[in-house]
Design a protein around this motif. Structure first.
Motif, short mmCIF file in Angstrom:
data_model
loop_
_atom_site.label_atom_id
_atom_site.label_comp_id
_atom_site.label_asym_id
_atom_site.label_seq_id
_atom_site.Cartn_x
_atom_site.Cartn_y
_atom_site.Cartn_z
N THR A 244 0.84 -1.20 0.00
CA THR A 244 0.00 0.00 0.00
C THR A 244 0.87 1.25 0.00
O THR A 244 1.78 1.39 0.82
CB THR A 244 -0.91 0.03 1.25
OG1 THR A 244 -1.74 -1.12 1.25
CG2 THR A 244 -1.77 1.28 1.27
N THR A 290 -0.99 -3.32 -4.29
CA THR A 290 -2.42 -3.52 -4.58
C THR A 290 -3.25 -2.28 -4.30
O THR A 290 -4.38 -2.18 -4.78
CB THR A 290 -3.00 -4.69 -3.76
OG1 THR A 290 -2.83 -4.42 -2.36
CG2 THR A 290 -2.29 -6.00 -4.10
N THR A 291 -2.72 -1.33 -3.52
CA THR A 291 -3.47 -0.11 -3.19
C THR A 291 -2.59 1.11 -3.44
O THR A 291 -1.50 1.21 -2.89
CB THR A 291 -3.92 -0.11 -1.72
OG1 THR A 291 -4.78 -1.23 -1.48
CG2 THR A 291 -4.66 1.17 -1.38
N ASP A 293 -2.96 5.27 -3.36
CA ASP A 293 -3.75 6.46 -3.02
C ASP A 293 -2.90 7.69 -3.31
O ASP A 293 -1.96 7.99 -2.57
CB ASP A 293 -4.15 6.42 -1.54
CG ASP A 293 -5.02 7.61 -1.14
OD1 ASP A 293 -5.20 8.53 -1.96
OD2 ASP A 293 -5.52 7.62 0.01
N GLU A 313 -5.52 -2.99 -7.14
CA GLU A 313 -6.96 -3.20 -7.08
C GLU A 313 -7.71 -1.95 -6.64
O GLU A 313 -8.83 -1.70 -7.06
CB GLU A 313 -7.28 -4.34 -6.10
CG GLU A 313 -6.65 -5.68 -6.49
CD GLU A 313 -6.88 -6.75 -5.44
OE1 GLU A 313 -7.63 -6.48 -4.46
OE2 GLU A 313 -6.32 -7.85 -5.57
N PHE A 314 -7.09 -1.16 -5.75
CA PHE A 314 -7.70 0.07 -5.22
C PHE A 314 -6.89 1.26 -5.73
O PHE A 314 -5.69 1.36 -5.46
CB PHE A 314 -7.69 0.07 -3.70
CG PHE A 314 -8.49 -1.05 -3.07
CD1 PHE A 314 -9.77 -0.84 -2.59
CD2 PHE A 314 -7.96 -2.32 -2.98
CE1 PHE A 314 -10.50 -1.87 -2.02
CE2 PHE A 314 -8.67 -3.36 -2.41
CZ PHE A 314 -9.95 -3.13 -1.94
N ASP A 316 -7.03 5.49 -5.85
CA ASP A 316 -7.67 6.73 -5.42
C ASP A 316 -6.91 7.92 -6.01
O ASP A 316 -5.77 8.18 -5.65
CB ASP A 316 -7.67 6.82 -3.89
CG ASP A 316 -8.51 8.00 -3.37
OD1 ASP A 316 -8.86 8.88 -4.18
OD2 ASP A 316 -8.81 8.03 -2.16
N HIS A 336 -11.72 -1.04 -7.36
CA HIS A 336 -12.27 0.18 -6.75
C HIS A 336 -11.52 1.41 -7.28
O HIS A 336 -10.29 1.47 -7.16
CB HIS A 336 -12.17 0.12 -5.23
CG HIS A 336 -12.78 -1.11 -4.65
ND1 HIS A 336 -14.13 -1.26 -4.46
CD2 HIS A 336 -12.22 -2.28 -4.22
CE1 HIS A 336 -14.38 -2.45 -3.94
NE2 HIS A 336 -13.24 -3.09 -3.79
N ASP A 338 -11.54 5.75 -7.39
CA ASP A 338 -12.08 7.03 -6.90
C ASP A 338 -11.49 8.16 -7.74
O ASP A 338 -10.31 8.46 -7.66
CB ASP A 338 -11.73 7.22 -5.42
CG ASP A 338 -12.49 8.39 -4.80
OD1 ASP A 338 -12.99 9.25 -5.55
OD2 ASP A 338 -12.58 8.45 -3.55
N THR A 359 -16.60 -0.60 -7.76
CA THR A 359 -16.91 0.67 -7.08
C THR A 359 -16.30 1.82 -7.86
O THR A 359 -15.11 1.78 -8.19
CB THR A 359 -16.34 0.67 -5.66
OG1 THR A 359 -16.88 -0.43 -4.93
CG2 THR A 359 -16.68 1.96 -4.93
#
Length: 555
Positions: A244, A290-291, A293, A313-314, A316, A336, A338, A359
């Motif tokens: 992350t 995987t994340t 932001d 996967e995520f 932002d 996901h 954003d 999402t």
């Protein structure tokens, strides 16, 4: 005396330390002395009363490091008189200068804390951090907690490692740099928070301090805030371990963070990708990331650097300056996304770039059309709040999405339409009960109204089909179902003032399922026409409510 300080960057050279007492101020009934400390180009201010000097001197004499007579004696009478304060100011300055000369390198901890070396000077900062980790490091690692560091601390550690100096400057084993390195090798969760402007009372600008993250060997998660991407060194060394990564208020591009090597190579490709054109570098991918932001930055485009994080996967990217969505087709595992609070006006063929996401947040943009979202068949949650959606017809573009369960349309112009919720829910047909609109579950009353709207819509469509000239309708069936409509070649539209729908007597209307055949008695048709004020020139819809009553809507 002007105490203003112009912010300057930290330099690498070992610099001379100086101290001077530049003034005093009266606080309540005691005098506070203002001390300027200089370390090369860097200065900061410390304030102490005489009792603080006395406590410092007691600690130093207890360790037998200074002569007890060195400190000016206490004064009971007239201690705040101007002449005494001025004389004592000079004496205290001489006292501090003598101490710095006596301890040019291995500064005693009491003196380090007194002059705030542990906050602003490289040796003092690393010694304080090492001692903290000596006492708490193992406990922090075992607990698996997030550990916070400042760019100034990381810079100081990086500089200490570059200097040909002992890892323990003051002779105290607890302050050995090895405690820091042992901790950073095993730390899994790190947070780095910088500042804009000078640090504390100093002229040190943290944003100008480069720091190296290669000392962290086991990081799974890192969060960096209020730093410049140019000052972050060694981030690429985390590609093998990091899961992350969060970067806020620190960059204008994704490339500078994900591919810092791009500044050195004009052509590059991710490892494992066959390229048809010559490249100058093959860049390792973020193997376990995987994340990602990167919200609250100044990013204006999603560049090709995303190719280096195939497992993300995520994602932002909210609160940036994006005006288009590109390159996300390279992220096959994306679930996901954003993109809220950007500058998006149009999002065409989103499925070609957003694949099978579940999402999606597009809140706070300038979207007024939804045509590009029609094929996001895996979408479960969609946030479109705070946009420019004004037409109910746009909701039809997402009304057929088979998995959509959560939809937020709040703070759009469409919300002022009368019966907004039921009209939106009606666009989802038989799935209306499964959709949570604007964070509120659909009520039974709303579902009843949706059923009415659906029935009206179906009746309208039936009426339009019957009046169309391009389709042949079975005249026998049509005559049996709605004989009044065949009284003329084309149906007469309702006047603009006619209410829609109007209510007929429930006892006089046959259920829609019971279609009157051509052999039915004329008395039944006459009874229906007599009971309706529109004289039979309408289509009737009979609905059974849970309460047991029947309602007929006609138009």
């Amino acid at each position: 005396v002007d105490h203003s300080m112009e912010p300057v960057p930290f330099t690498e050279e070992v610099s001379e330390r100086k101290v001077s007492v530049v003034g005093s101020e009266l606080v309540e009934n005691y005098t506070v002395y203002i001390i300027d400390v200089t370390d090369g180009q860097h200065r900061w201010t410390v304030k102490h009363r005489y009792s603080d000097f006395y406590d410092l001197h007691e600690k130093l004499t207890a360790e037998k490091k200074v002569d007890r007579r060195l400190l000016p004696p206490k004064k009971i009478l007239g201690k705040n008189s101007k002449s005494l304060v001025e004389r004592r100011q000079k004496e205290l300055e001489l006292y501090l200068q003598t101490l710095l000369q006596q301890f040019p390198q291995a500064t005693p901890t009491p003196l380090t804390n007194f002059l705030h070396f542990h906050l602003y000077e490289i040796n003092g900062i690393t010694a304080a951090l090492a001692e903290e980790l000596f006492h708490k490091g193992e406990q922090l690692l075992q607990a698996g907690e997030v550990f916070s560091l400042r760019p100034l601390q990381l810079f100081s550690v990086s500089q200490q490692l570059r200097m040909a100096k002992p890892t323990c400057c003051n002779g105290d084993a607890k302050t050995d740099l090895g405690h820091i390195l042992d901790f950073t090798c095993r730390l899994r969760y790190l947070k780095i928070s910088g500042t804009r402007g000078p640090v504390g009372t100093s002229n040190i600008q943290e944003a100008s301090l480069p720091f190296d993250l290669s000392i962290f060997k086991s990081l799974l998660q890192v969060e960096i805030t209020e730093c410049s991407s140019q000052q972050i060194l060694g981030l690429s060394s985390l590609r093998m371990s990091l899961v992350t990564m969060s970067i806020h208020r620190s960059t204008e591009s994704m490339m500078s963070v994900l591919v810092p090597e791009a500044s050195e190579f004009s052509q590059w490709e991710p490892e494992g990708v066959e390229s048809g054109c010559p490249v100058t570098a093959v860049i390792p991918v973020w193997r376990n990331l995987t994340t990602l932001d990167m919200s609250h930055n100044c990013i204006s485009s999603i560049d090709s650097s995303v190719k280096l994080m195939p497992k993300v996967e995520f994602l932002d990217l909210s609160y940036n300056q994006l005006s288009s969505v590109e390159n996300l087709q390279h992220l096959y595992n994306l679930v996901h996304v954003d993109l809220s609070y950007n500058n998006l006006r149009v999002l065409e063929a989103a499925h070609t770039r957003l694949g099978n996401i579940k999402t999606l947040s597009l809140a706070g943009n300038q979207l007024d059309r939804l045509t590009g979202l029609t094929k996001l068949y895996s979408l479960v949650s969609l946030d479109l709040s705070h946009n420019q959606l004004a037409q109910l017809e746009e909701i039809r573009n997402i009304g057929s999405l088979p998995c959509l369960e959560k939809l937020n349309l709040s703070s759009n112009p469409i919300c002022i339409i009368p019966d907004y919720r039921t009209k939106v829910l009606a666009q989802f047909g038989d799935r209306a009960a499964e959709v949570c609109l604007d964070c509120n579950a659909t009520t039974e009353k709303e579902l009843d109204t949706v059923e009415v709207l659906k029935a009206i819509q179906k009746a309208k469509e039936a009426k339009d089909r019957m009046s169309g000239n391009d389709k042949k309708v079975d005249s026998t069936r049509l005559s049996a179902a709605v004989p009044p409509l065949l009284s003329s070649s084309s149906p007469s539209p309702l006047p603009a003032s006619s209410p829609l729908p109007s209510t007929c007597s429930p006892s006089s209307v046959a259920p829609p399922a019971a279609v009157t055949s051509s052999s039915s008695s004329s008395s039944t048709s006459s009874a229906q026409q007599a009971a309706c004020p529109s004289k039979g020139n309408h289509v009737c819809i009979r609905l059974c409510h849970a309460e047991g009553g029947d309602v007929c809507f006609c138009f």
